[in-house]
Write an enzyme that holds these catalytic residues in place. Structure first.
Site, PDB file in Angstrom:
ATOM      1  N   ASP A  30       0.865  -1.181   0.000  1.00 61.38           N
ATOM      2  CA  ASP A  30       0.000   0.000   0.000  1.00 61.38           C
ATOM      3  C   ASP A  30       0.900   1.229   0.000  1.00 61.38           C
ATOM      4  O   ASP A  30       2.041   1.171   0.465  1.00 61.38           O
ATOM      5  CB  ASP A  30      -0.918   0.013   1.224  1.00 61.38           C
ATOM      6  CG  ASP A  30      -2.201   0.802   0.973  1.00 61.38           C
ATOM      7  OD1 ASP A  30      -3.263   0.183   0.779  1.00 61.38           O
ATOM      8  OD2 ASP A  30      -2.132   2.062   0.954  1.00 61.38           O
ATOM      9  N   LYS A  35      -0.513   2.885   7.316  1.00 63.48           N
ATOM     10  CA  LYS A  35      -1.271   1.635   7.255  1.00 63.48           C
ATOM     11  C   LYS A  35      -0.319   0.441   7.293  1.00 63.48           C
ATOM     12  O   LYS A  35      -0.532  -0.515   8.040  1.00 63.48           O
ATOM     13  CB  LYS A  35      -2.088   1.624   5.949  1.00 63.48           C
ATOM     14  CG  LYS A  35      -3.201   0.619   5.933  1.00 63.48           C
ATOM     15  CD  LYS A  35      -3.980   0.709   4.630  1.00 63.48           C
ATOM     16  CE  LYS A  35      -5.462   0.899   4.883  1.00 63.48           C
ATOM     17  NZ  LYS A  35      -6.272   0.888   3.685  1.00 63.48           N
ATOM     18  N   LEU A 258     -34.199  -9.399  -0.255  1.00 61.03           N
ATOM     19  CA  LEU A 258     -35.605  -8.979  -0.332  1.00 61.03           C
ATOM     20  C   LEU A 258     -36.034  -8.408   1.015  1.00 61.03           C
ATOM     21  O   LEU A 258     -37.118  -8.714   1.502  1.00 61.03           O
ATOM     22  CB  LEU A 258     -36.505 -10.160  -0.716  1.00 61.03           C
ATOM     23  CG  LEU A 258     -36.530 -10.562  -2.186  1.00 61.03           C
ATOM     24  CD1 LEU A 258     -37.508 -11.700  -2.414  1.00 61.03           C
ATOM     25  CD2 LEU A 258     -36.904  -9.376  -3.091  1.00 61.03           C
ATOM     26  N   ALA A 260     -36.965  -5.109   3.005  1.00 57.16           N
ATOM     27  CA  ALA A 260     -37.245  -3.674   2.891  1.00 57.16           C
ATOM     28  C   ALA A 260     -36.471  -2.935   3.969  1.00 57.16           C
ATOM     29  O   ALA A 260     -36.243  -3.462   5.060  1.00 57.16           O
ATOM     30  CB  ALA A 260     -38.746  -3.442   3.054  1.00 57.16           C
ATOM     31  N   GLY A 265     -26.493   0.863   0.532  1.00 57.74           N
ATOM     32  CA  GLY A 265     -25.389   1.804   0.662  1.00 57.74           C
ATOM     33  C   GLY A 265     -24.102   1.023   0.529  1.00 57.74           C
ATOM     34  O   GLY A 265     -24.064  -0.010  -0.130  1.00 57.74           O
ATOM     35  N   CYS A 268     -19.792  -0.302  -2.509  1.00 53.12           N
ATOM     36  CA  CYS A 268     -19.891  -0.919  -3.843  1.00 53.12           C
ATOM     37  C   CYS A 268     -21.176  -0.573  -4.605  1.00 53.12           C
ATOM     38  O   CYS A 268     -21.100   0.012  -5.682  1.00 53.12           O
ATOM     39  CB  CYS A 268     -19.762  -2.432  -3.723  1.00 53.12           C
ATOM     40  SG  CYS A 268     -18.108  -2.916  -3.218  1.00 53.12           S
ATOM     41  N   ARG A 336     -18.940   4.120   4.141  1.00 54.53           N
ATOM     42  CA  ARG A 336     -19.087   4.694   2.805  1.00 54.53           C
ATOM     43  C   ARG A 336     -20.538   4.564   2.329  1.00 54.53           C
ATOM     44  O   ARG A 336     -21.089   3.468   2.326  1.00 54.53           O
ATOM     45  CB  ARG A 336     -18.109   4.017   1.824  1.00 54.53           C
ATOM     46  CG  ARG A 336     -16.672   4.436   2.094  1.00 54.53           C
ATOM     47  CD  ARG A 336     -15.684   3.735   1.180  1.00 54.53           C
ATOM     48  NE  ARG A 336     -15.385   2.386   1.607  1.00 54.53           N
ATOM     49  CZ  ARG A 336     -14.476   1.599   1.013  1.00 54.53           C
ATOM     50  NH1 ARG A 336     -13.803   2.030  -0.025  1.00 54.53           N
ATOM     51  NH2 ARG A 336     -14.246   0.382   1.469  1.00 54.53           N
TER      52      ARG A 336
HETATM   53  N1  LIG Z   1     -15.204  -3.276  -0.223  1.00 51.65           N
HETATM   54  C1  LIG Z   1     -15.870  -4.286  -0.779  1.00 51.65           C
HETATM   55  O1  LIG Z   1     -16.725  -4.928  -0.171  1.00 51.65           O
HETATM   56  C2  LIG Z   1     -15.585  -4.678  -2.210  1.00 51.65           C
HETATM   57  C3  LIG Z   1     -16.106  -5.885  -2.705  1.00 51.65           C
HETATM   58  C4  LIG Z   1     -15.812  -6.244  -4.012  1.00 51.65           C
HETATM   59  C5  LIG Z   1     -15.065  -5.393  -4.822  1.00 51.65           C
HETATM   60  N2  LIG Z   1     -14.603  -4.211  -4.322  1.00 51.65           N
HETATM   61  C6  LIG Z   1     -13.781  -3.368  -5.192  1.00 51.65           C
HETATM   62  O2  LIG Z   1     -12.418  -3.555  -4.818  1.00 51.65           O
HETATM   63  C7  LIG Z   1     -11.697  -2.322  -4.965  1.00 51.65           C
HETATM   64  C8  LIG Z   1     -11.037  -1.942  -3.670  1.00 51.65           C
HETATM   65  O3  LIG Z   1     -12.060  -1.700  -2.714  1.00 51.65           O
HETATM   66  P1  LIG Z   1     -11.740  -1.538  -1.159  1.00 51.65           P
HETATM   67  O4  LIG Z   1     -13.057  -1.403  -0.483  1.00 51.65           O
HETATM   68  O5  LIG Z   1     -10.793  -2.597  -0.738  1.00 51.65           O
HETATM   69  O6  LIG Z   1     -10.965  -0.122  -1.187  1.00 51.65           O
HETATM   70  P2  LIG Z   1     -10.207   0.621   0.003  1.00 51.65           P
HETATM   71  O7  LIG Z   1     -10.393   2.058  -0.247  1.00 51.65           O
HETATM   72  O8  LIG Z   1     -10.597   0.011   1.312  1.00 51.65           O
HETATM   73  O9  LIG Z   1      -8.667   0.231  -0.232  1.00 51.65           O
HETATM   74  C9  LIG Z   1      -7.921   0.651  -1.329  1.00 51.65           C
HETATM   75  C10 LIG Z   1      -6.465   0.732  -0.902  1.00 51.65           C
HETATM   76  O10 LIG Z   1      -5.656   0.998  -2.054  1.00 51.65           O
HETATM   77  C11 LIG Z   1      -4.591   1.825  -1.656  1.00 51.65           C
HETATM   78  N3  LIG Z   1      -3.966   2.479  -2.807  1.00 51.65           N
HETATM   79  C12 LIG Z   1      -4.471   3.443  -3.604  1.00 51.65           C
HETATM   80  N4  LIG Z   1      -3.572   3.777  -4.550  1.00 51.65           N
HETATM   81  C13 LIG Z   1      -2.469   3.013  -4.359  1.00 51.65           C
HETATM   82  C14 LIG Z   1      -1.212   2.896  -4.994  1.00 51.65           C
HETATM   83  N5  LIG Z   1      -0.877   3.650  -6.042  1.00 51.65           N
HETATM   84  N6  LIG Z   1      -0.327   1.992  -4.521  1.00 51.65           N
HETATM   85  C15 LIG Z   1      -0.632   1.226  -3.462  1.00 51.65           C
HETATM   86  N7  LIG Z   1      -1.822   1.290  -2.801  1.00 51.65           N
HETATM   87  C16 LIG Z   1      -2.725   2.168  -3.241  1.00 51.65           C
HETATM   88  C17 LIG Z   1      -5.232   2.797  -0.689  1.00 51.65           C
HETATM   89  O11 LIG Z   1      -4.271   3.423   0.133  1.00 51.65           O
HETATM   90  C18 LIG Z   1      -6.168   1.854   0.098  1.00 51.65           C
HETATM   91  O12 LIG Z   1      -5.522   1.330   1.236  1.00 51.65           O
HETATM   92  C19 LIG Z   1     -12.699  -1.317  -5.497  1.00 51.65           C
HETATM   93  O13 LIG Z   1     -12.643  -1.316  -6.890  1.00 51.65           O
HETATM   94  C20 LIG Z   1     -14.030  -1.886  -5.045  1.00 51.65           C
HETATM   95  O14 LIG Z   1     -15.092  -1.488  -5.862  1.00 51.65           O
HETATM   96  C21 LIG Z   1     -14.834  -3.834  -3.029  1.00 51.65           C
END
Ligand SMILES: NC(=O)c1ccc[n+]([C@@H]2O[C@H](COP(=O)([O-])OP(=O)(O)OC[C@H]3O[C@@H](n4cnc5c(N)ncnc54)[C@H](O)[C@@H]3O)[C@@H](O)[C@H]2O)c1
Length: 438
Positions: A30, A35, A258, A260, A265, A268, A336
């Site tokens: 990261d 972190k 299903l 209500a 939110g 995703c 979020r």
């Molecule tokens: N959260 C979910 O439940 C979920 C489920 C399925 C898919 N997704 C998808 O997965 C992806 C990630 O979601 P998330 O909730 O884990 O996001 P998040 O925001 O919790 O984590 C993303 C991480 O990426 C890091 N990051 C950003 N740019 C970087 C870089 N250049 N180098 C290294 N690290 C970097 C950020 O610091 C952060 O820690 C999104 O596309 C989301 O839509 C999320």
């Protein structure tokens, strides 16, 4: 096999930890130094049941490590997962800045064959862009390098992420035409799940990218559908719970999603379906079902505020409301797009004071809405409140001590936005009760 997972958020950290549990050598990277430092101290930055044990076990076993040094991690890895955030832009399109930055960094440092796999949710065509960005950086270095790109969208649910990753309903892998090498590597990586008889969908990259949006759009539509039925129920005096059960027992429909409530939110659904609607529009097609479910969801949030105000006899100004549950769903601290945010803002705008409690999301919620009073438990939140509003169905809200609540509250009202209580029981305990669609 050695792999790198870039982005150590909900998806990257869970995926990295679970791959290491399979016996794979994983480096989670990261760009946030804090972190990575806290992960290296053994602290888990998110609330996700079971994750701390898996991380600790695999760090101890030497299979999982955390770093900010991308080039070093990539050097040692055959597969590189991109799991960075893909937030929505104002027009609903997906902001690919983090993905592009990572792809370029990969292009700047790869020095042997790699499979670059996108786990982030990205619009159709992004993998082609990733190939292009990496290639541009290689050209800049005058390097010739063979690499594969693949799409492996993630379907895990926060709060149940470990189980979802280890026992998924399916794994989707999209590769470029004829790239048998990448498929073989991905199958090897996921071998423990193949042995488990997990269904695998092997397809082209664009279908894999679109499959994730199609699944989320369908689930979000199911929620908006039952929320519209709940509105009809309130008009005609029906019970949406009974209707959902009658519908859900039909195996063609299924009973999940299903319920209500205050609308969907989270990190995703809102952004993914806005993105799906946006890229459909760009193609000259109106994704009408999805556009409608976005509208229904926005209206449902407003309805919840109207419901609470009407429970307060239409006189909200100067009243105090206890909000129970802030995260967008139970078992996560993720705020979020949580329905609680717009509901609380709507109430604050009408002069209501908010006393709030959530088992996991207080820190982030307090940062987002500093005007509310954060309480240490349910009963502190209920003190002197004119109504309690259940926004997120954490288990600890299912057994509220109503006699204690009666002593503490200024007026006895329960607005149950998750339909977790029986009206009769609450009325018997001396409260007025409002549910959703009942
Ligand atoms: N959260 C979910 O439940 C979920 C489920 C399925 C898919 N997704 C998808 O997965 C992806 C990630 O979601 P998330 O909730 O884990 O996001 P998040 O925001 O919790 O984590 C993303 C991480 O990426 C890091 N990051 C950003 N740019 C970087 C870089 N250049 N180098 C290294 N690290 C970097 C950020 O610091 C952060 O820690 C999104 O596309 C989301 O839509 C999320």
């Amino acid at each position: 096999m050695n792999i790198t997972v870039i982005g150590t958020g909900y998806v990257g950290l869970v995926s990295g930890a679970c791959f290491s549990e399979f016996g794979v050598q994983v480096t989670c990277v990261d760009k946030l130094e804090d972190k990575i430092e806290s992960l290296n101290r053994g602290e888990i930055p998110i609330y996700e049941p079971g994750l701390d044990e898996i991380v600790a076990r695999n760090v101890r076993g030497g299979r999982l490590s955390f770093s900010t040094e991308l080039a070093e991690a990539i050097d040692q890895s055959l597969v590189i997962f991109i799991a960075v955030g893909t937030p929505a832009s104002d027009d609903g399109s997906t902001d690919l800045a983090f993905v592009e930055a990572v792809a370029r960094e990969i292009g700047q440092c790869i020095n042997s064959y790699k499979v670059i796999v996108t786990k982030s949710t990205v619009p159709v065509g992004t993998s082609d862009k990733i190939r292009g960005w990496i290639q541009e950086e290689l050209d800049r270095r005058s390097e010739k390098m063979v690499f594969s790109v693949a799409s492996n969208p993630e379907f895990l649910r926060e709060g149940a992420a470990i189980g979802d990753f280890m026992r998924p309903d399916r794994v989707v892998i999209g590769t470029e035409a004829g790239d048998d090498h990448a498929i073989a590597i991905m199958k090897d990586l996921y071998r423990p799940l193949y042995l488990n008889e997990t269904p695998f969908v092997e397809t082209d990259i664009r279908s894999a990218e679109l499959a994730k949006y199609a699944a989320n759009a369908f689930l979000a539509t199911k929620i908006s559908f039952i929320n519209e039925i709940s509105v009809l129920c309130e008009e005609v005096g029906g019970d949406v719970q009974a209707i959902a059960r009658a519908m859900g027992l039909d195996q063609r429909i299924g009973k999940k999603f299903l319920h209500a409530g205050p609308g969907f939110g989270g990190s995703c659904f809102p952004k993914d379906i806005a993105s799906a609607a946006h890229f459909a529009r760009e193609l000259g097609h109106e994704f009408s079902i999805v556009e409608a479910s976005i509208r229904v969801n926005a209206r449902q949030r407003e309805r919840m505020v109207e419901k609470i105000v009407s429970a307060l006899d239409g006189e909200a100004d100067g009243k105090t409301v206890a909000v129970l549950g802030l995260s967008f769903k139970p078992e996560t601290d993720d705020m979020r797009e949580a329905p609680a945010i717009s509901i609380i803002r709507g109430l604050l705008d009408r002069g209501v004071s908010i006393r709030a409690y959530d088992p996991a999301a207080m820190a982030e919620a307090g940062r987002l809405i500093p005007e509310m009073v954060l309480c240490k438990d349910v009963y502190e939140a209920l003190t002197n409140a004119h109504a309690m509003v259940i926004v997120t169905e954490w288990n600890e809200f299912r057994m509220i001590d109503l006699s204690r609540a009666r002593e503490l509250m200024a007026e006895l009202r329960m607005v149950d936005l998750r339909n977790i209580y029986d009206r009769e029981r609450i009325v018997e305990a001396g409260f007025q009760y409002w549910g959703v669609g009942r």
